[in-house]
Design a protein around this motif. Structure first.
Motif, short mmCIF file in Angstrom:
data_model
loop_
_atom_site.label_atom_id
_atom_site.label_comp_id
_atom_site.label_asym_id
_atom_site.label_seq_id
_atom_site.Cartn_x
_atom_site.Cartn_y
_atom_site.Cartn_z
N ASP A 127 0.86 -1.18 0.00
CA ASP A 127 0.00 0.00 0.00
C ASP A 127 0.89 1.23 0.00
O ASP A 127 1.94 1.24 0.66
CB ASP A 127 -0.89 0.02 1.25
CG ASP A 127 -1.72 -1.23 1.41
OD1 ASP A 127 -1.33 -2.10 2.22
OD2 ASP A 127 -2.73 -1.37 0.70
N TYR A 128 0.46 2.27 -0.72
CA TYR A 128 1.23 3.50 -0.80
C TYR A 128 0.32 4.71 -0.73
O TYR A 128 -0.82 4.68 -1.23
CB TYR A 128 2.00 3.58 -2.13
CG TYR A 128 3.02 2.49 -2.33
CD1 TYR A 128 2.71 1.32 -3.02
CD2 TYR A 128 4.31 2.64 -1.83
CE1 TYR A 128 3.64 0.32 -3.19
CE2 TYR A 128 5.26 1.64 -2.01
CZ TYR A 128 4.92 0.48 -2.68
OH TYR A 128 5.85 -0.51 -2.86
N THR A 129 0.84 5.78 -0.15
CA THR A 129 0.13 7.03 -0.27
C THR A 129 0.35 7.56 -1.69
O THR A 129 1.36 7.26 -2.33
CB THR A 129 0.64 8.05 0.77
OG1 THR A 129 -0.24 9.17 0.82
CG2 THR A 129 2.05 8.52 0.48
N ASP A 130 -0.61 8.33 -2.18
CA ASP A 130 -0.58 8.73 -3.58
C ASP A 130 0.70 9.49 -3.97
O ASP A 130 1.21 9.32 -5.09
CB ASP A 130 -1.80 9.61 -3.90
CG ASP A 130 -3.09 8.80 -3.98
OD1 ASP A 130 -4.16 9.41 -3.95
OD2 ASP A 130 -3.01 7.56 -4.06
N SER A 131 1.22 10.29 -3.07
CA SER A 131 2.34 11.15 -3.43
C SER A 131 3.64 10.39 -3.68
O SER A 131 4.59 10.95 -4.24
CB SER A 131 2.57 12.21 -2.34
OG SER A 131 2.90 11.59 -1.11
N VAL A 132 3.70 9.13 -3.30
CA VAL A 132 4.95 8.36 -3.50
C VAL A 132 4.78 7.21 -4.49
O VAL A 132 5.76 6.54 -4.81
CB VAL A 132 5.51 7.82 -2.17
CG1 VAL A 132 5.64 8.93 -1.14
CG2 VAL A 132 4.67 6.67 -1.63
N LYS A 133 3.57 6.99 -4.96
CA LYS A 133 3.34 5.89 -5.91
C LYS A 133 4.19 6.09 -7.16
O LYS A 133 4.27 7.17 -7.72
CB LYS A 133 1.86 5.83 -6.29
CG LYS A 133 0.97 5.25 -5.21
CD LYS A 133 -0.49 5.20 -5.64
CE LYS A 133 -1.37 4.63 -4.55
NZ LYS A 133 -2.81 4.65 -4.91
N GLY A 134 4.85 5.00 -7.56
CA GLY A 134 5.72 5.07 -8.73
C GLY A 134 7.13 5.50 -8.41
O GLY A 134 8.02 5.39 -9.26
N ARG A 135 7.36 6.02 -7.22
CA ARG A 135 8.71 6.46 -6.83
C ARG A 135 9.29 5.63 -5.69
O ARG A 135 10.50 5.39 -5.65
CB ARG A 135 8.68 7.93 -6.40
CG ARG A 135 8.20 8.89 -7.47
CD ARG A 135 8.41 10.34 -7.04
NE ARG A 135 7.64 10.69 -5.85
CZ ARG A 135 8.19 11.16 -4.72
NH1 ARG A 135 9.50 11.34 -4.64
NH2 ARG A 135 7.42 11.48 -3.69
N PHE A 136 8.45 5.21 -4.77
CA PHE A 136 8.90 4.44 -3.60
C PHE A 136 8.45 2.98 -3.73
O PHE A 136 7.37 2.71 -4.26
CB PHE A 136 8.31 5.01 -2.32
CG PHE A 136 8.83 6.36 -1.89
CD1 PHE A 136 9.61 7.14 -2.73
CD2 PHE A 136 8.53 6.85 -0.63
CE1 PHE A 136 10.09 8.38 -2.34
CE2 PHE A 136 8.99 8.09 -0.21
CZ PHE A 136 9.76 8.86 -1.08
N THR A 137 9.27 2.09 -3.20
CA THR A 137 8.92 0.67 -3.18
C THR A 137 9.22 0.10 -1.80
O THR A 137 10.35 0.22 -1.31
CB THR A 137 9.71 -0.11 -4.24
OG1 THR A 137 9.46 0.43 -5.53
CG2 THR A 137 9.29 -1.58 -4.22
N ILE A 138 8.22 -0.50 -1.19
CA ILE A 138 8.41 -1.16 0.09
C ILE A 138 8.54 -2.66 -0.12
O ILE A 138 7.88 -3.23 -1.00
CB ILE A 138 7.25 -0.85 1.06
CG1 ILE A 138 7.56 -1.36 2.48
CG2 ILE A 138 5.92 -1.40 0.55
CD1 ILE A 138 6.57 -0.89 3.54
N SER A 139 9.41 -3.27 0.65
CA SER A 139 9.59 -4.73 0.58
C SER A 139 10.02 -5.23 1.94
O SER A 139 10.36 -4.44 2.82
CB SER A 139 10.63 -5.09 -0.49
OG SER A 139 11.89 -4.53 -0.17
N ARG A 140 9.99 -6.54 2.10
CA ARG A 140 10.41 -7.12 3.37
C ARG A 140 11.11 -8.44 3.13
O ARG A 140 10.88 -9.12 2.14
CB ARG A 140 9.20 -7.32 4.29
CG ARG A 140 8.20 -8.36 3.82
CD ARG A 140 6.92 -8.33 4.66
NE ARG A 140 7.16 -8.70 6.05
CZ ARG A 140 6.32 -8.41 7.04
NH1 ARG A 140 5.20 -7.75 6.79
NH2 ARG A 140 6.59 -8.79 8.27
#
Length: 122
Positions: free
Chosen positions: A59-72
């Motif tokens: 899940d991402y906030t709109d302002s970071v979609k396409g720029r940030f990637t979360i993983s674990r």
């Protein structure tokens, strides 16, 4: 004792990249939804990104979609936030947090790290 320890923050120019890490101990990491929040001076803490227990859903906030990637990596009890094309408005203290299930609000998150500063210069 539960610990969430963030690392990887720093100073970067606009357009640059940073990778944040959060190492967890004292919790059953694989049973926790993990998220990154951020708080800029004078602003409320906001949800940035989150990842499900297995890592299959994000899940991402709109302002970071396409720029940030979360993983674990559940084997390493670590969650990551890859931040690309950084903007000055991304400047904030970034916090790692753990809860049971997804929420964009900070209230349900039981465990928090101490935060790591990210500064993006223009």
């Amino acid at each position: 004792q539960v610990q969430l320890v963030e690392s990887g923050g720093g100073l970067v120019q606009a357009g640059g990249s940073l990778r944040l890490s959060c190492a967890a101990s004292g919790i059953t990491f694989s049973s926790r939804y993990m998220a990154w929040f951020r708080q800029a001076p004078g602003k409320e803490r906001e949800f940035v990104a989150g990842v499900s227990r297995s890592g299959s859903s994000t899940d991402y906030t709109d302002s970071v979609k396409g720029r940030f990637t979360i993983s674990r990596d559940n084997a390493k009890n670590t969650v990551y936030l890859q931040m690309n094309t950084l903007k000055p408005e991304d400047t904030a203290v970034y916090y790692c947090a753990a809860t049971g299930v997804f929420s964009p609000n900070s209230g349900p998150y039981v465990y928090w790290g101490q935060g790591t500063q990210v500064t993006v210069s223009s």
